[in-house]
Design a protein around this motif. Structure first.
Motif, mmCIF file in Angstrom:
data_model
loop_
_atom_site.group_PDB
_atom_site.id
_atom_site.type_symbol
_atom_site.label_atom_id
_atom_site.label_comp_id
_atom_site.label_asym_id
_atom_site.label_seq_id
_atom_site.Cartn_x
_atom_site.Cartn_y
_atom_site.Cartn_z
ATOM 1 N N ILE A 22 0.834 -1.213 0.000
ATOM 2 C CA ILE A 22 0.000 0.000 0.000
ATOM 3 C C ILE A 22 0.865 1.258 0.000
ATOM 4 O O ILE A 22 0.479 2.272 -0.574
ATOM 5 N N ALA A 23 2.034 1.204 0.605
ATOM 6 C CA ALA A 23 2.952 2.347 0.554
ATOM 7 C C ALA A 23 3.511 2.517 -0.851
ATOM 8 O O ALA A 23 3.672 3.647 -1.328
ATOM 9 N N LEU A 24 3.789 1.403 -1.527
ATOM 10 C CA LEU A 24 4.280 1.483 -2.904
ATOM 11 C C LEU A 24 3.224 2.072 -3.828
ATOM 12 O O LEU A 24 3.533 2.802 -4.768
ATOM 13 N N GLU A 25 1.957 1.781 -3.541
ATOM 14 C CA GLU A 25 0.862 2.375 -4.309
ATOM 15 C C GLU A 25 0.824 3.890 -4.104
ATOM 16 O O GLU A 25 0.539 4.651 -5.023
ATOM 17 N N LEU A 26 1.139 4.330 -2.915
ATOM 18 C CA LEU A 26 1.149 5.753 -2.567
ATOM 19 C C LEU A 26 2.370 6.482 -3.121
ATOM 20 O O LEU A 26 2.351 7.696 -3.310
ATOM 21 N N TYR A 27 3.418 5.752 -3.431
ATOM 22 C CA TYR A 27 4.711 6.315 -3.811
ATOM 23 C C TYR A 27 4.617 7.362 -4.932
ATOM 24 O O TYR A 27 5.187 8.442 -4.820
ATOM 25 N N GLU A 28 3.927 7.054 -6.026
ATOM 26 C CA GLU A 28 3.852 7.989 -7.147
ATOM 27 C C GLU A 28 3.241 9.319 -6.727
ATOM 28 O O GLU A 28 3.696 10.380 -7.156
ATOM 29 N N SER A 29 2.235 9.274 -5.884
ATOM 30 C CA SER A 29 1.615 10.514 -5.402
ATOM 31 C C SER A 29 2.586 11.309 -4.544
ATOM 32 O O SER A 29 2.646 12.539 -4.636
ATOM 33 N N LEU A 30 3.353 10.622 -3.710
ATOM 34 C CA LEU A 30 4.327 11.309 -2.864
ATOM 35 C C LEU A 30 5.437 11.944 -3.693
ATOM 36 O O LEU A 30 5.870 13.061 -3.410
ATOM 37 N N VAL A 31 5.884 11.239 -4.723
ATOM 38 C CA VAL A 31 6.913 11.798 -5.603
ATOM 39 C C VAL A 31 6.366 13.023 -6.324
ATOM 40 O O VAL A 31 7.051 14.050 -6.435
ATOM 41 N N ALA A 32 5.132 12.955 -6.791
ATOM 42 C CA ALA A 32 4.516 14.108 -7.460
ATOM 43 C C ALA A 32 4.426 15.293 -6.499
ATOM 44 O O ALA A 32 4.731 16.434 -6.871
ATOM 45 N N LEU A 33 4.029 15.034 -5.265
ATOM 46 C CA LEU A 33 3.915 16.103 -4.273
ATOM 47 C C LEU A 33 5.272 16.712 -3.948
ATOM 48 O O LEU A 33 5.417 17.943 -3.920
ATOM 49 N N THR A 34 6.279 15.890 -3.732
ATOM 50 C CA THR A 34 7.603 16.427 -3.403
ATOM 51 C C THR A 34 8.211 17.151 -4.602
ATOM 52 O O THR A 34 8.884 18.171 -4.431
ATOM 53 N N SER A 35 7.967 16.677 -5.807
ATOM 54 C CA SER A 35 8.457 17.369 -7.007
ATOM 55 C C SER A 35 7.787 18.731 -7.150
ATOM 56 O O SER A 35 8.438 19.723 -7.484
ATOM 57 N N TRP A 36 6.482 18.776 -6.917
ATOM 58 C CA TRP A 36 5.757 20.045 -6.965
ATOM 59 C C TRP A 36 6.340 21.024 -5.941
ATOM 60 O O TRP A 36 6.580 22.196 -6.256
#
Length: 146
Positions: free
Chosen positions: A110-124
């Protein structure tokens, strides 16, 4: 101003603020759901959680690696955050029987599923941090605050 078509958004936000009255049992189904969503968002969006989850999503990571990687985190806060993420099912903790003990943390599915969203947020955040800092400085200057 919000259009009439978005009134369900307002109702959802009202349910989130109703969590403050947690002592007023029983919850309505909407209140219980909103409290759960808020708690999850608070955990995964916490100051330290994002960095830990991003690091652990790259593969097994040790406590000392996290400590070096996450600027400004204390040992105690790292320990508490790791425990909470493990408790929430976002991290797996593996202790190897060595001297001294070797402990690794890995992201769960479930954390791996969340990973892309976290990367998008940190990149933003990285892309816009200078713009936000400039806006804050302009606001503070215009309003006489520091």
């Amino acid at each position: 101003m919000m259009s009439q078509g978005n009134s369900d958004v307002t109702a959802g936000l009202d349910a989130l603020t109703d969590c403050a009255a947690a002592n007023d049992l029983p919850f309505t189904p909407g209140q219980a759901k909103a409290c759960t969503v808020r708690e999850v968002l608070d955990r995964v969006g916490g100051k330290w959680s994002i960095g830990i989850l991003v690091a652990a999503s790259q593969g097994p990571v040790r406590f000392t690696e996290l400590e070096r990687h996450i600027e400004g985190i204390s040992r105690r806060m790292l320990t508490l955050t790791l425990r909470n993420l493990e408790r929430d099912g976002l991290l797996d903790r593996t202790v190897y029987p060595t001297v001294p003990p070797k402990v690794e943390y890995t992201a769960t599915p479930i954390a791996l599923e969340l990973y892309e969203s976290l990367v998008a947020l940190t990149s933003w955040a990285e892309r816009h941090r200078n713009t936000i800092a400039a806006a804050r400085a302009a606001y503070d200057q215009a309003h006489g605050t520091s």
